[in-house]
Scaffold this motif. Structure first.
Motif, PDB file in Angstrom:
ATOM      1  N   ALA A  44     -55.776 -34.715 -13.063  1.00 43.54           N
ATOM      2  CA  ALA A  44     -54.347 -34.991 -13.190  1.00 43.54           C
ATOM      3  C   ALA A  44     -53.912 -36.020 -12.153  1.00 43.54           C
ATOM      4  O   ALA A  44     -53.120 -36.926 -12.447  1.00 43.54           O
ATOM      5  N   ASN A  45     -54.443 -35.918 -10.926  1.00 41.65           N
ATOM      6  CA  ASN A  45     -54.093 -36.892  -9.892  1.00 41.65           C
ATOM      7  C   ASN A  45     -54.517 -38.300 -10.292  1.00 41.65           C
ATOM      8  O   ASN A  45     -53.794 -39.265 -10.049  1.00 41.65           O
ATOM      9  N   LEU A  46     -55.712 -38.405 -10.895  1.00 48.18           N
ATOM     10  CA  LEU A  46     -56.178 -39.720 -11.321  1.00 48.18           C
ATOM     11  C   LEU A  46     -55.242 -40.298 -12.376  1.00 48.18           C
ATOM     12  O   LEU A  46     -54.953 -41.502 -12.376  1.00 48.18           O
ATOM     13  N   ASN A  47     -54.727 -39.450 -13.258  1.00 50.96           N
ATOM     14  CA  ASN A  47     -53.754 -39.929 -14.241  1.00 50.96           C
ATOM     15  C   ASN A  47     -52.509 -40.464 -13.551  1.00 50.96           C
ATOM     16  O   ASN A  47     -51.995 -41.518 -13.932  1.00 50.96           O
ATOM     17  N   PHE A  48     -52.023 -39.743 -12.555  1.00 52.08           N
ATOM     18  CA  PHE A  48     -50.821 -40.200 -11.848  1.00 52.08           C
ATOM     19  C   PHE A  48     -51.058 -41.566 -11.225  1.00 52.08           C
ATOM     20  O   PHE A  48     -50.227 -42.476 -11.343  1.00 52.08           O
ATOM     21  N   ILE A  49     -52.200 -41.712 -10.548  1.00 51.13           N
ATOM     22  CA  ILE A  49     -52.462 -42.984  -9.866  1.00 51.13           C
ATOM     23  C   ILE A  49     -52.617 -44.114 -10.880  1.00 51.13           C
ATOM     24  O   ILE A  49     -52.097 -45.223 -10.694  1.00 51.13           O
TER      25      ILE A  49
END
Lengths: 105, 188
Positions: A44-49
């Motif tokens: 999910a963090n990678l999606n945000f970035i």
């Protein structure tokens, strides 16, 4: 400097999320389930970035802030989760999730 | 071009480490592979021009969480020595099937959407100074709340993990478990 398109980052994120999900539901050890949950959080963090970097307004830093707070929450979650695992291990001498069935009727 | 090659290399490394972390049998190997996957993700953040997040990921995940997981594995060892223990849960096939369905459900819209195929805009170069200013002005309340949450988590983890073994006299405790508990208390 050519970056890969946004969809490739999303594909990597979807792969990581599915791997983490498979590990979280298929393994028995409580620690491994925690690692799987961490992998899903990281996806999910990678999606945000990725959406922040490819978005229309990268100067707003919204995605970066969200990921920073998410990392802090994940640290708290892992600390409490591993403390729970250790407390259960002290009492039951196992970390297997299917051995923790005291509430089963 | 170089950016693309580095991304695909890092992506392959991260996915391979994640699969190994979920599939290997020894818990220590799983923890180390998970740490490698977290490090690969941190490098991908760096490649996406999010330097601060990349280094925060390295510090928190590889530096703290992986160490914590390894410590937990070492503190709860002993069950691995039991022979013949299966590592996966009895319904693991349906779990993996649901994961594959989930992956398909995520991949189809990603591959079908034409608006996701464009390249990146020019690098925004967010300085650490900007991030600090934002944290101190617009996001100051969430920052304080994270501080409170981390303090609560720290205290809670200590309270949970250091509970006296003698005060939890559950009715289902067998004498063997009681003996194990007293032995544990002497070890402490």
């Amino acid at each position: 400097m050519m970056n890969p398109p946004l969809s490739h980052y999303l594909l990597l994120s979807a792969l990581l999320f599915s791997i983490g999900f498979a590990g979280a539901v298929a393994r028995r050890g409580a620690i491994l389930v925690l690692i799987g949950i961490e992998l899903m959080l990281n996806a999910a963090n990678l999606n945000f970035i990725a959406f922040w970097r490819f978005g229309a307004n990268p100067q707003a830093l919204t995605g970066v802030m969200f990921v920073l707070f998410s990392i802090a929450i994940a640290a708290a979650e892992v600390a409490v989760g591993l403390a729970l695992v250790i407390a259960i291990y002290r009492q039951r001498k196992t970390t297997r999730l299917d051995a923790m069935d005291s509430l089963k009727g | 071009m170089l950016n693309e090659i580095s991304f695909y290399l890092l992506a392959a490394l991260t996915v391979a480490c994640a699969v190994a972390a979920m599939a290997l049998r020894r818990l220590v190997h799983c923890a180390l592979c998970a740490a490698a996957a977290f490090a690969g993700l941190a490098l991908i953040y760096l490649q996406l021009d999010a330097e601060f997040v990349g280094f925060a990921q390295l510090l928190v995940y590889v530096g703290a969480i992986a160490i914590l997981i390894v410590f937990a594995v070492l503190l709860t060892r002993g069950e691995e020595a039991a022979p013949g223990g299966r590592q996966s849960s009895p319904s693991w096939i349906s779990g993996v099937g649901i994961a594959v369905l989930l992956l398909a459900g995520l991949l189809l819209p990603i591959l079908a959407s034409p608006s996701l195929q464009h390249g990146a805009p020019p690098a925004p170069v967010p300085s650490v100074k900007r991030i600090g200013e934002e944290l101190m002005t617009r996001y100051v309340l969430p920052l304080e709340m994270v501080g409170v949450l981390l303090t609560a988590a720290l205290l809670g983890a200590v309270v949970i993990a250091l509970r006296e073994p003698s005060d939890g006299n559950l009715p289902g405790n067998s004498p063997a478990q009681q003996r194990a508990k007293t032995g544990e208390a002497m070890n402490l």
